[in-house]
Design an enzyme around this catalytic site. Structure first.
Site, PDB file in Angstrom:
ATOM      1  N   HIS A 103      49.121  76.573  33.552  1.00  0.00           N
ATOM      2  CA  HIS A 103      49.160  76.732  35.016  1.00  0.00           C
ATOM      3  C   HIS A 103      49.233  78.216  35.382  1.00  0.00           C
ATOM      4  O   HIS A 103      48.543  78.683  36.289  1.00  0.00           O
ATOM      5  CB  HIS A 103      50.402  76.040  35.605  1.00  0.00           C
ATOM      6  CG  HIS A 103      50.463  74.558  35.387  1.00  0.00           C
ATOM      7  ND1 HIS A 103      51.449  73.967  34.629  1.00  0.00           N
ATOM      8  CD2 HIS A 103      49.689  73.550  35.843  1.00  0.00           C
ATOM      9  CE1 HIS A 103      51.279  72.657  34.628  1.00  0.00           C
ATOM     10  NE2 HIS A 103      50.218  72.371  35.353  1.00  0.00           N
ATOM     11  N   LEU A 162      55.581  73.452  35.274  1.00  0.00           N
ATOM     12  CA  LEU A 162      54.611  74.514  34.981  1.00  0.00           C
ATOM     13  C   LEU A 162      54.742  75.036  33.550  1.00  0.00           C
ATOM     14  O   LEU A 162      55.839  75.166  33.015  1.00  0.00           O
ATOM     15  CB  LEU A 162      54.804  75.678  35.957  1.00  0.00           C
ATOM     16  CG  LEU A 162      54.586  75.338  37.441  1.00  0.00           C
ATOM     17  CD1 LEU A 162      54.745  76.595  38.293  1.00  0.00           C
ATOM     18  CD2 LEU A 162      53.219  74.701  37.686  1.00  0.00           C
ATOM     19  N   HIS A 163      53.569  75.317  32.963  1.00  0.00           N
ATOM     20  CA  HIS A 163      53.512  75.927  31.628  1.00  0.00           C
ATOM     21  C   HIS A 163      52.504  77.069  31.678  1.00  0.00           C
ATOM     22  O   HIS A 163      51.934  77.353  32.749  1.00  0.00           O
ATOM     23  CB  HIS A 163      53.164  74.865  30.579  1.00  0.00           C
ATOM     24  CG  HIS A 163      51.949  74.043  30.923  1.00  0.00           C
ATOM     25  ND1 HIS A 163      50.687  74.577  31.006  1.00  0.00           N
ATOM     26  CD2 HIS A 163      51.811  72.721  31.233  1.00  0.00           C
ATOM     27  CE1 HIS A 163      49.819  73.632  31.317  1.00  0.00           C
ATOM     28  NE2 HIS A 163      50.471  72.489  31.481  1.00  0.00           N
ATOM     29  N   SER A 222      51.885  69.212  30.836  1.00  0.00           N
ATOM     30  CA  SER A 222      53.252  68.841  31.240  1.00  0.00           C
ATOM     31  C   SER A 222      53.693  67.590  30.497  1.00  0.00           C
ATOM     32  O   SER A 222      54.867  67.402  30.206  1.00  0.00           O
ATOM     33  CB  SER A 222      53.299  68.580  32.746  1.00  0.00           C
ATOM     34  OG  SER A 222      52.751  69.683  33.431  1.00  0.00           O
ATOM     35  N   MET A 236      48.031  72.775  26.132  1.00  0.00           N
ATOM     36  CA  MET A 236      49.290  72.656  26.876  1.00  0.00           C
ATOM     37  C   MET A 236      49.139  71.605  27.969  1.00  0.00           C
ATOM     38  O   MET A 236      48.096  71.503  28.612  1.00  0.00           O
ATOM     39  CB  MET A 236      49.673  73.991  27.496  1.00  0.00           C
ATOM     40  CG  MET A 236      50.095  74.979  26.451  1.00  0.00           C
ATOM     41  SD  MET A 236      50.853  76.419  27.223  1.00  0.00           S
ATOM     42  CE  MET A 236      51.147  77.398  25.767  1.00  0.00           C
ATOM     43  N   GLN A 241      47.305  59.129  42.486  1.00  0.00           N
ATOM     44  CA  GLN A 241      46.503  59.181  41.265  1.00  0.00           C
ATOM     45  C   GLN A 241      47.156  58.459  40.095  1.00  0.00           C
ATOM     46  O   GLN A 241      46.656  58.493  38.973  1.00  0.00           O
ATOM     47  CB  GLN A 241      46.121  60.616  40.896  1.00  0.00           C
ATOM     48  CG  GLN A 241      47.264  61.484  40.434  1.00  0.00           C
ATOM     49  CD  GLN A 241      46.856  62.951  40.378  1.00  0.00           C
ATOM     50  OE1 GLN A 241      46.573  63.567  41.396  1.00  0.00           O
ATOM     51  NE2 GLN A 241      46.818  63.511  39.185  1.00  0.00           N
ATOM     52  N   GLY A 300      53.301  70.521  39.092  1.00  0.00           N
ATOM     53  CA  GLY A 300      54.572  71.110  38.671  1.00  0.00           C
ATOM     54  C   GLY A 300      54.794  70.976  37.178  1.00  0.00           C
ATOM     55  O   GLY A 300      53.859  70.750  36.415  1.00  0.00           O
TER      56      GLY A 300
HETATM   57  P1  AMP Z   1      48.453  69.347  36.433  1.00  0.00           P
HETATM   58  O1  AMP Z   1      49.731  69.947  36.886  1.00  0.00           O
HETATM   59  O2  AMP Z   1      48.487  68.783  35.064  1.00  0.00           O
HETATM   60  O3  AMP Z   1      47.854  68.422  37.463  1.00  0.00           O
HETATM   61  O4  AMP Z   1      47.431  70.557  36.304  1.00  0.00           O
HETATM   62  C1  AMP Z   1      47.223  71.447  37.355  1.00  0.00           C
HETATM   63  C2  AMP Z   1      46.066  72.353  37.017  1.00  0.00           C
HETATM   64  O5  AMP Z   1      46.345  73.066  35.811  1.00  0.00           O
HETATM   65  C3  AMP Z   1      44.765  71.564  36.756  1.00  0.00           C
HETATM   66  O6  AMP Z   1      43.682  72.290  37.304  1.00  0.00           O
HETATM   67  C4  AMP Z   1      44.712  71.516  35.256  1.00  0.00           C
HETATM   68  O7  AMP Z   1      43.402  71.382  34.755  1.00  0.00           O
HETATM   69  C5  AMP Z   1      45.297  72.862  34.891  1.00  0.00           C
HETATM   70  N1  AMP Z   1      45.813  72.860  33.528  1.00  0.00           N
HETATM   71  C6  AMP Z   1      46.627  71.931  32.954  1.00  0.00           C
HETATM   72  N2  AMP Z   1      46.853  72.230  31.663  1.00  0.00           N
HETATM   73  C7  AMP Z   1      46.162  73.367  31.403  1.00  0.00           C
HETATM   74  C8  AMP Z   1      45.991  74.186  30.240  1.00  0.00           C
HETATM   75  N3  AMP Z   1      46.555  73.874  29.071  1.00  0.00           N
HETATM   76  N4  AMP Z   1      45.221  75.291  30.346  1.00  0.00           N
HETATM   77  C9  AMP Z   1      44.630  75.615  31.527  1.00  0.00           C
HETATM   78  N5  AMP Z   1      44.752  74.888  32.655  1.00  0.00           N
HETATM   79  C10 AMP Z   1      45.505  73.779  32.594  1.00  0.00           C
END
Ligand code: AMP
Length: 284
Positions: free
Chosen positions: A39, A35-36, A188, A186, A63, A33
């Site tokens: 995501h 989200l940016h 979160s 980027m 985790q 979540g």
């Molecule tokens: P997270 O919410 O941080 O666990 O990330 C969820 C998914 O989004 C994971 O597969 C991350 O590798 C991917 N993700 C996070 N930040 C980025 C980004 N800046 N660009 C592309 N994918 C991302």
């Protein structure tokens, strides 16, 4: 088509069984979540390759270690759903920990060899939690395909290895790292940065690019340790409080870079006080 919201394993199962019975291929974008654009780029990449796209929003407790930011991790569910309404996503899965784990909140799937070192040196519990939750989300959503970001490069390799070693029949796709204008990847967790830390944060990507630029030949390996050391010092001089690693590895195995390596990857993790930033990029 409107965005379906599933909160329980049963709701998720009903939805995906309906899709499977209709012969529709499903894609999953697992996230925590907040989200940016990173995501959302994964949603945009996977959705044309499947018939239905699910985005999960779940801050996975297994985790995080004691003392990490599980409690403070940004939770912005309403905004996340609003953002997803503007994408090609068909469903959002927002389970509680009980829906995901039942009463057993231990990490039960062991990560493979690619989890050794790098992130695990600082966060030894991390990949056990990641592979366990991904395995569990795959059981609940039964996706034909799932997509992960290169932003978390070691995680991407660890998940691919978990899928291979457990013979799961989900195709793993990846998407490139989406960055802010000044190069900061980027994340979160960037929301934790104050104005001065945010400025310093951009130097991580800049110093990484400088190393890549000065490493002109793949055969120029003897200079690497010196280049890595200088880069780490430059990060400290730029205001980072610590460097967990700044290292060029073989891209597929994460082993040491050698003359035989096909492709190389620079991976880095550095700290600004309590905030830890990671990034990586290919060396050409
Ligand atoms: P997270 O919410 O941080 O666990 O990330 C969820 C998914 O989004 C994971 O597969 C991350 O590798 C991917 N993700 C996070 N930040 C980025 C980004 N800046 N660009 C592309 N994918 C991302």
């Amino acid at each position: 088509m409107s965005l379906e919201i599933c909160q329980t394993a049963e709701e998720m199962s009903r939805l995906r069984e309906g899709w499977r019975n209709a012969g529709l291929k499903t894609g999953l974008v697992p996230t925590m979540g907040a989200l940016h654009e990173g995501h959302l780029s994964l949603v945009a990449k996977i959705s044309p390759l499947v018939d239905r796209t699910i985005v999960s929003l779940f801050v996975n407790p297994t985790q995080f270690a004691e003392g990490e930011d599980f409690r403070n991790y940004p939770r912005t569910e309403q905004e996340d759903v609003e953002k997803l309404e503007t994408t090609a996503a068909n469903a959002v899965f927002v389970p509680t920990a009980k829906e995901v784990y039942g009463d057993d909140m231990s990490a039960t799937i062991s990560p493979g060899s690619l989890a050794a070192g790098l992130e695990s040196d600082t966060r030894p519990h991390f990949f056990g939690g990641v592979v366990t939750v991904v395995h569990r989300l795959f059981e609940l959503c039964r996706p034909d395909r799932a997509i992960f970001g290169e932003k978390d490069y070691q995680q991407l390799l660890v998940i691919k290895q978990m899928v291979r070693e457990n013979n799961l029949d989900t195709d793993i796709l990846s998407g490139p790292t989406i960055r802010e204008k000044d190069g900061l990847a980027m994340s979160s967790r960037n929301a934790y940065l104050d104005a001065s830390q945010r400025k310093t944060a951009a130097s991580l990507n800049r110093i990484m690019r400088e190393l890549c630029d000065s490493f002109t030949s793949q055969r120029d390996l003897a200079r690497l340790p010196a280049l890595e050391g200088e880069a780490a010092n430059r990060l400290l001089a730029a205001g980072f409080s610590g460097v967990d690693y700044f290292t060029v590895r073989e891209a597929e195995t994460l082993g040491p870079a050698t003359e035989k390596s096909d492709a190389l990857r620079l991976l880095a993790a550095a700290r600004l006080g309590d905030i830890r930033l990671i990034d990586n990029m290919p060396l050409s």
